[in-house]
Design an enzyme around this catalytic site. Structure first.
Site, PDB file in Angstrom:
ATOM      1  N   ARG A  19      48.411  49.827  33.952  1.00 37.89           N
ATOM      2  CA  ARG A  19      48.698  48.035  33.689  1.00 37.89           C
ATOM      3  C   ARG A  19      48.536  47.705  32.740  1.00 37.89           C
ATOM      4  O   ARG A  19      47.609  48.315  31.715  1.00 37.89           O
ATOM      5  CB  ARG A  19      47.769  47.317  34.659  1.00 37.89           C
ATOM      6  CG  ARG A  19      47.961  47.827  36.209  1.00 37.89           C
ATOM      7  CD  ARG A  19      47.223  46.693  36.980  1.00 37.89           C
ATOM      8  NE  ARG A  19      47.483  47.081  38.355  1.00 37.89           N
ATOM      9  CZ  ARG A  19      48.748  47.295  39.106  1.00 37.89           C
ATOM     10  NH1 ARG A  19      49.704  46.724  38.598  1.00 37.89           N
ATOM     11  NH2 ARG A  19      48.673  47.791  40.356  1.00 37.89           N
ATOM     12  N   TYR A 101      53.921  56.319  41.726  1.00 41.63           N
ATOM     13  CA  TYR A 101      52.937  55.452  41.856  1.00 41.63           C
ATOM     14  C   TYR A 101      52.426  55.145  43.321  1.00 41.63           C
ATOM     15  O   TYR A 101      51.261  55.622  43.791  1.00 41.63           O
ATOM     16  CB  TYR A 101      53.279  54.009  41.412  1.00 41.63           C
ATOM     17  CG  TYR A 101      52.007  52.948  41.177  1.00 41.63           C
ATOM     18  CD1 TYR A 101      50.687  53.219  40.525  1.00 41.63           C
ATOM     19  CD2 TYR A 101      52.106  51.714  42.178  1.00 41.63           C
ATOM     20  CE1 TYR A 101      49.594  52.393  40.589  1.00 41.63           C
ATOM     21  CE2 TYR A 101      51.019  51.033  42.340  1.00 41.63           C
ATOM     22  CZ  TYR A 101      49.662  51.262  41.171  1.00 41.63           C
ATOM     23  OH  TYR A 101      48.616  50.433  41.489  1.00 41.63           O
ATOM     24  N   ARG A 288      39.152  44.639  48.168  1.00 39.12           N
ATOM     25  CA  ARG A 288      40.571  44.691  48.364  1.00 39.12           C
ATOM     26  C   ARG A 288      40.689  45.345  49.638  1.00 39.12           C
ATOM     27  O   ARG A 288      39.864  46.045  50.004  1.00 39.12           O
ATOM     28  CB  ARG A 288      41.162  45.822  47.172  1.00 39.12           C
ATOM     29  CG  ARG A 288      41.824  45.021  46.186  1.00 39.12           C
ATOM     30  CD  ARG A 288      42.340  45.984  44.995  1.00 39.12           C
ATOM     31  NE  ARG A 288      41.630  47.147  44.919  1.00 39.12           N
ATOM     32  CZ  ARG A 288      41.858  48.504  45.574  1.00 39.12           C
ATOM     33  NH1 ARG A 288      43.008  48.535  46.252  1.00 39.12           N
ATOM     34  NH2 ARG A 288      41.210  49.691  45.178  1.00 39.12           N
ATOM     35  N   ARG A 326      48.479  46.113  48.788  1.00 37.54           N
ATOM     36  CA  ARG A 326      49.007  47.302  49.002  1.00 37.54           C
ATOM     37  C   ARG A 326      49.544  46.931  50.405  1.00 37.54           C
ATOM     38  O   ARG A 326      49.740  48.071  51.248  1.00 37.54           O
ATOM     39  CB  ARG A 326      48.527  48.750  48.996  1.00 37.54           C
ATOM     40  CG  ARG A 326      47.958  49.112  47.633  1.00 37.54           C
ATOM     41  CD  ARG A 326      47.283  50.459  47.718  1.00 37.54           C
ATOM     42  NE  ARG A 326      46.703  50.735  46.291  1.00 37.54           N
ATOM     43  CZ  ARG A 326      45.617  51.530  46.054  1.00 37.54           C
ATOM     44  NH1 ARG A 326      45.190  52.513  47.053  1.00 37.54           N
ATOM     45  NH2 ARG A 326      44.981  51.605  44.849  1.00 37.54           N
ATOM     46  N   LEU A 391      32.132  47.591  41.230  1.00 36.52           N
ATOM     47  CA  LEU A 391      31.631  46.435  40.246  1.00 36.52           C
ATOM     48  C   LEU A 391      31.161  45.327  40.862  1.00 36.52           C
ATOM     49  O   LEU A 391      30.409  44.479  40.389  1.00 36.52           O
ATOM     50  CB  LEU A 391      32.619  46.067  39.145  1.00 36.52           C
ATOM     51  CG  LEU A 391      33.207  47.328  38.290  1.00 36.52           C
ATOM     52  CD1 LEU A 391      34.461  46.857  36.967  1.00 36.52           C
ATOM     53  CD2 LEU A 391      32.195  47.855  37.398  1.00 36.52           C
ATOM     54  N   VAL A 392      31.561  45.009  42.106  1.00 35.06           N
ATOM     55  CA  VAL A 392      31.316  43.797  43.005  1.00 35.06           C
ATOM     56  C   VAL A 392      29.661  43.762  42.797  1.00 35.06           C
ATOM     57  O   VAL A 392      28.941  42.699  42.470  1.00 35.06           O
ATOM     58  CB  VAL A 392      32.103  43.424  44.162  1.00 35.06           C
ATOM     59  CG1 VAL A 392      31.351  42.637  45.066  1.00 35.06           C
ATOM     60  CG2 VAL A 392      33.285  43.464  43.826  1.00 35.06           C
ATOM     61  N   LYS A 394      27.406  44.891  40.814  1.00 34.92           N
ATOM     62  CA  LYS A 394      26.898  44.714  39.569  1.00 34.92           C
ATOM     63  C   LYS A 394      26.954  43.222  39.092  1.00 34.92           C
ATOM     64  O   LYS A 394      26.128  42.670  38.595  1.00 34.92           O
ATOM     65  CB  LYS A 394      27.247  45.577  38.566  1.00 34.92           C
ATOM     66  CG  LYS A 394      27.192  47.126  38.731  1.00 34.92           C
ATOM     67  CD  LYS A 394      27.540  48.094  37.668  1.00 34.92           C
ATOM     68  CE  LYS A 394      26.813  49.491  37.605  1.00 34.92           C
ATOM     69  NZ  LYS A 394      27.101  50.316  36.356  1.00 34.92           N
ATOM     70  N   GLU A 395      28.224  42.753  39.499  1.00 31.45           N
ATOM     71  CA  GLU A 395      28.368  41.266  39.365  1.00 31.45           C
ATOM     72  C   GLU A 395      27.343  40.582  40.017  1.00 31.45           C
ATOM     73  O   GLU A 395      26.971  39.347  39.464  1.00 31.45           O
ATOM     74  CB  GLU A 395      29.884  41.100  39.799  1.00 31.45           C
ATOM     75  CG  GLU A 395      30.800  41.576  38.657  1.00 31.45           C
ATOM     76  CD  GLU A 395      32.309  41.397  39.051  1.00 31.45           C
ATOM     77  OE1 GLU A 395      33.069  42.026  38.222  1.00 31.45           O
ATOM     78  OE2 GLU A 395      32.533  41.007  40.089  1.00 31.45           O
ATOM     79  N   ASP A 513      24.821  93.184  17.251  1.00 35.11           N
ATOM     80  CA  ASP A 513      24.892  93.383  18.513  1.00 35.11           C
ATOM     81  C   ASP A 513      25.960  94.805  18.638  1.00 35.11           C
ATOM     82  O   ASP A 513      26.416  95.334  17.936  1.00 35.11           O
ATOM     83  CB  ASP A 513      25.802  92.021  19.087  1.00 35.11           C
ATOM     84  CG  ASP A 513      26.589  92.251  20.157  1.00 35.11           C
ATOM     85  OD1 ASP A 513      25.861  92.621  21.174  1.00 35.11           O
ATOM     86  OD2 ASP A 513      27.673  92.206  20.543  1.00 35.11           O
TER      87      ASP A 513
HETATM   88  C1  GDG Z   1      38.365  50.939  40.610  1.00 34.20           C
HETATM   89  C2  GDG Z   1      37.562  51.936  41.270  1.00 34.20           C
HETATM   90  C3  GDG Z   1      35.484  51.331  39.813  1.00 34.20           C
HETATM   91  C4  GDG Z   1      37.767  41.280  43.226  1.00 34.20           C
HETATM   92  N1  GDG Z   1      38.349  40.485  44.189  1.00 34.20           N
HETATM   93  C5  GDG Z   1      38.443  39.160  43.332  1.00 34.20           C
HETATM   94  C6  GDG Z   1      37.999  39.361  42.013  1.00 34.20           C
HETATM   95  N2  GDG Z   1      37.721  40.692  41.950  1.00 34.20           N
HETATM   96  C7  GDG Z   1      37.114  41.575  41.065  1.00 34.20           C
HETATM   97  C8  GDG Z   1      35.808  41.865  41.190  1.00 34.20           C
HETATM   98  C9  GDG Z   1      35.392  43.339  40.317  1.00 34.20           C
HETATM   99  C10 GDG Z   1      37.105  43.824  40.458  1.00 34.20           C
HETATM  100  O1  GDG Z   1      37.607  42.991  40.948  1.00 34.20           O
HETATM  101  C11 GDG Z   1      36.645  44.785  41.516  1.00 34.20           C
HETATM  102  O2  GDG Z   1      36.303  46.085  41.074  1.00 34.20           O
HETATM  103  P1  GDG Z   1      35.596  47.260  41.848  1.00 34.20           P
HETATM  104  O3  GDG Z   1      35.202  48.173  40.910  1.00 34.20           O
HETATM  105  O4  GDG Z   1      35.030  46.870  42.914  1.00 34.20           O
HETATM  106  O5  GDG Z   1      36.971  48.220  42.450  1.00 34.20           O
HETATM  107  P2  GDG Z   1      38.423  48.700  41.924  1.00 34.20           P
HETATM  108  O6  GDG Z   1      39.370  47.407  41.612  1.00 34.20           O
HETATM  109  O7  GDG Z   1      38.882  49.247  43.181  1.00 34.20           O
HETATM  110  O8  GDG Z   1      38.394  49.497  40.729  1.00 34.20           O
HETATM  111  C12 GDG Z   1      36.062  51.450  41.283  1.00 34.20           C
HETATM  112  C13 GDG Z   1      36.317  50.451  38.907  1.00 34.20           C
HETATM  113  O9  GDG Z   1      37.805  50.988  38.907  1.00 34.20           O
HETATM  114  C14 GDG Z   1      36.188  50.501  37.466  1.00 34.20           C
HETATM  115  O10 GDG Z   1      35.973  51.738  37.253  1.00 34.20           O
HETATM  116  O11 GDG Z   1      34.187  50.315  40.001  1.00 34.20           O
HETATM  117  O12 GDG Z   1      35.326  52.040  42.061  1.00 34.20           O
HETATM  118  O13 GDG Z   1      37.962  51.881  42.527  1.00 34.20           O
HETATM  119  O14 GDG Z   1      35.440  42.909  38.851  1.00 34.20           O
HETATM  120  O15 GDG Z   1      35.055  40.680  40.801  1.00 34.20           O
HETATM  121  N3  GDG Z   1      37.879  38.668  41.050  1.00 34.20           N
HETATM  122  C15 GDG Z   1      38.267  37.349  41.558  1.00 34.20           C
HETATM  123  N4  GDG Z   1      38.804  37.027  42.739  1.00 34.20           N
HETATM  124  C16 GDG Z   1      38.646  37.860  43.515  1.00 34.20           C
HETATM  125  O16 GDG Z   1      39.334  37.558  44.619  1.00 34.20           O
HETATM  126  N5  GDG Z   1      38.151  36.612  40.395  1.00 34.20           N
END
Ligand code: GDG
Length: 745
Positions: A19, A101, A288, A326, A391-392, A394-395, A513
């Site tokens: 992307r 893709y 997602r 998807r 990341l959710v 951690k956030e 050696d």
């Molecule tokens: C891949 C790997 C790895 C989600 N919904 C909303 C929203 N989000 C943001 C979250 C978070 C991000 O999207 C999701 O990050 P994840 O890490 O949970 O998952 P993937 O997108 O599958 O990412 C994963 C990542 O890469 C990084 O290396 O951690 O394991 O699968 O930041 O906050 N943000 C908003 N609205 C939403 O509805 N604003």
């Protein structure tokens, strides 16, 4: 942590990702760019523009190569840059993109890496298109790359790209980061052999390869070993002409941003709104739509909680947000409909007119609303059945400036390795989820704060900026490592300089050696005999210098060959030593015989399965020889498997090391090696000339242990800690002859 400050500036940073960093909207031929606020975008921005002493040229925009959803006609003549980024769109024909893709990436690699092999589809067109698409990304990159640019390739959509770049632009630095789980070899080997090999070789085109956790690193190293025969030393793979660092870099978030958001008026408003309209306890999740996220299992866990805890009825609201993704794919539609039905059933069974247990939303959320929900909820319920990092969670932790709230986290998320203070659950176990919810509801605030503080400190210390910094620091350090392990073949001038130093010195020590250095490598180790001519030179040298034969061979073999010469002999990699004036062999004092019984049966079993292989029991080590194997390829695979098994299953208290020699795997005590043995000799005398020659990986210990002033020579072209290289074993003879003749002249 080693930071980037002291390092020299390189050129521009080029990111290549599926992307682009912004969405491109074309209205009435007017292009508008909407920059993503995602982690990677802000991390690389800060790396180039905000960090003092960034290694990149901050006057330059970050170059970003990515797939464009827009057609070439739509973007023709348009500027695709904002203040920070210059985008370079890659146009992929729709049919190719479909197989690349949707097909290879999302119907094969994604399910396989998330441990859903039954959902993986193996179509030939997928791989063909994957190659074509990676090549299209390469072509775009090739148009813009400049000599000092550093390229950072992202994720599973571009696994072939690093090798393509390496081939055409061997001097550019290349990083690769894999964002999803790298699977165990049992899953990876489901890929056709040709595809597996292309993926491993493709990724290893990079200088530094990053994963989220140590497990993924281990799995990748095993795949590299099994598929392409590449061994590793700790985190390094030596590819003969260069080394690759494979390490874990757990991705993180902008901690300060999420923590500060707590006080933003919009977030406060959202928090208040949620608190007012929901029940006493709030559980929140956002994912997602994906089978890896464990949404259905989580619903069953919540149902179990309701079933078992009547007292919490009407007091809990579970806000479950599922972000559309998807959903044109059948599988995802089916999953969506299962989720809809399960939510409906739970709400119908338990809810009433005043209470809806699950508030389910199928949509994405605005940032303020998201953080509003993070900070309003008592529990974040994050239960993926597999997740690279997640990341959710951690956030959620970062946003809790109030230091309250409980995180329930799946042990299958990469983040679990760092967030041990969460309530860690098995996402497939409904009871585990139900119990964790109850524990979370009952958890005293003091306990919540204690756990939050620990998790916050960890994320604060290793935030997204530390992550990028760490990755690029490794890239720079690797260059220093390359510098150390450089390949310099001895020229006549170099040999002459060594000869002069030799002539000018009076107290010399020389280490040789045996196999591959004094004697050629031959199929049958028993027939590797030093030539009469070479022996004569050794004799000449030994008359005036301290000469040491240093080998992994047993003492009987070495004794037969060298007892008539005035040389010291070190056998079995430093375990046994015989000095030239003595007939006695001395065993290294750190040696203890308490381990062979448990290891020998493993080696025997592997030998039985592999015709032609034999196990040699030496006094202080066991060796698994496969030079004589009937099926060489098969033996190599077995050797890799054996090494893997030994490395992982040997009890640490045995203090054993596994040495991967030339067609031999050797197990011995860690207490000594060629390095410790050589150093002991050097420290015992006042030598003004030190020379060491060897060809094997075990000689590296010797090269590293000797003082900087030593002349160290590696036979062959593998990267080495030796200062110089000689092309092959035959040339050793000429080199030595030259040295001897000079001092006679
Ligand atoms: C891949 C790997 C790895 C989600 N919904 C909303 C929203 N989000 C943001 C979250 C978070 C991000 O999207 C999701 O990050 P994840 O890490 O949970 O998952 P993937 O997108 O599958 O990412 C994963 C990542 O890469 C990084 O290396 O951690 O394991 O699968 O930041 O906050 N943000 C908003 N609205 C939403 O509805 N604003």
């Amino acid at each position: 942590m080693n930071d980037l400050r002291k390092k020299e500036k390189t050129g521009r940073l080029i990111i290549v990702a599926y992307r682009l960093p912004f969405k491109i909207i074309n209205e009435n031929d007017q292009v508008q760019l909407f920059q993503n606020s995602g982690g990677l975008v802000s991390a690389v921005l800060s790396l180039v523009h905000e960090q003092e002493g960034s290694p990149f040229n901050s006057a330059e925009k970050i170059q970003w190569v990515g797939f464009s959803e827009n057609s070439p006609e739509e973007l023709e003549g348009q500027s695709l840059a904002n203040d920070s980024f210059q985008a370079h769109p890659v146009f992929i024909p729709a049919d190719v993109n479909e197989n690349y893709y949707e097909g290879f990436c999302n119907n094969l690699i994604w399910p396989l890496c998330h441990y859903f092999p039954s959902l993986a589809k193996f179509e030939d067109e997928y791989f063909d298109s994957y190659q074509i698409a990676n090549r299209l990304f390469f072509d775009k990159l090739a148009e813009i790359i400049q000599p000092d640019d550093v390229v950072w390739v992202q994720d599973y959509q571009l696994m072939l790209l690093p090798e393509m770049i390496r081939e055409r632009f061997p001097e550019n630095k290349i990083g690769f980061f894999f964002h999803i789980p790298f699977p165990s070899f049992e899953l990876f080997r489901m890929l056709p052999v040709k595809w597996r090999k292309a993926i491993i070789e493709g990724i290893l085109g990079a200088d530094v390869v990053g994963f989220h956790t140590n497990d993924y690193v281990e799995y990748f190293l095993k795949a590299a070993r099994m598929v392409s025969g590449y061994g590793n030393k700790l985190h390094y793979i030596n590819l003969s002409n260069r080394i690759v660092k494979v390490d874990s870099f757990p991705i993180s978030i902008d901690y300060k941003k999420f923590n500060a958001a707590y006080d933003e008026p919009e977030v406060q408003r959202e928090r208040l709104l949620a608190r007012e309209s929901l029940k006493e306890k709030i559980i929140f999740s956002v994912d997602r739509l994906d089978y890896s996220k464990g949404i259905l299992h989580r619903l069953h866990g919540f149902q179990r909680f309701l079933e078992q805890n009547q007292n919490w009825h009407e007091k809990v609201s579970y806000v479950m947000v599922v972000v559309p993704s998807r959903d044109k794919i059948d599988q995802y539609q089916q999953m969506k409909s299962d989720i809809d039905q399960t939510v409906g059933r739970i709400n119908a069974n338990y809810g009433n007119i005043n209470w809806q247990p699950i508030i389910y939303q199928y949509r994405s959320m605005a940032y303020d609303e998201l953080v509003g929900m993070y900070t309003a909820s008592d529990v974040a319920l994050i239960t993926p059945v597999r997740d690279g990092m997640n990341l959710v969670c951690k956030e959620y932790v970062a946003s809790r400036k109030d230091r309250k709230g409980v995180l329930i986290l799946s042990e299958m998320a990469g983040a679990a390795a760092e967030l041990g203070e969460a309530l860690i659950i098995n996402p497939l176990d409904n009871q585990d989820i139900a119990d964790a919810i109850l524990t979370a509801f009952d958890m005293p605030e003091v306990e919540q704060t204690k756990r939050m503080d620990a998790m916050q400190a960890r994320i604060r210390d290793y935030d997204i900026f530390a992550w990028t910094n760490d990755f690029f620091t490794q890239m720079i350090m690797l260059e220093q490592e390359h510098e150390r392990l450089r390949q310099v073949f001895l020229t006549n001038i170099g040999i002459d300089a060594i000869r002069k130093a030799y002539d000018a010195s009076s107290n010399r020590i020389l280490f040789f050696d045996y196999d591959g250095t004094l004697a050629p490598i031959v199929p049958d180790p028993a027939k590797a005999i030093v030539s009469v001519d070479t022996k004569k030179i050794i004799m000449d040298l030994a008359k005036r210098d301290t000469v040491i034969i240093i080998s992994g061979r047993d003492r009987y073999f070495l004794n037969d060959l060298f007892q008539d010469l005035p040389v010291h002999i070190i056998a079995e990699h430093g375990a046994l030593i015989k000095t030239k004036d003595s007939a006695e062999w001395v065993l290294n004092e750190s040696y203890e015989e308490n381990w062979k019984e448990s290891i020998r049966p493993i080696l025997d079993m592997y030998a039985k399965r592999c015709p032609g292989v034999f196990v040699e029991e030496k006094e202080t080590s066991l060796a698994w020889h496969y030079r004589t194997a009937e099926d060489k390829e098969y033996a190599l695979r077995r050797a890799q498997e054996l090494t893997w098994q030994l490395k992982n299953f040997i009890q640490p208290e045995l203090n054993l090391q596994i040495i991967e020699g030339n067609k031999v795997i050797e197990v011995k005590k860690t207490a000594f090696n060629k390095g410790t043995a050589a150093r002991a000799f050097v420290e015992n005398g006042d030598y003004d000339f030190i020379l060491a020659i060897g060809d094997d990986t075990t000689d590296e210990d010797m090269f590293e242990a000797l003082p900087e002033t030593a002349y160290t020579i590696k036979i062959g072209d593998d990267l080495s800690a030796a200062r110089n290289h000689i092309k092959n074993q035959q040339e050793v003879f000429h080199f030595l002859k030259f040295m001897v003749s000079s001092s006679e002249e």
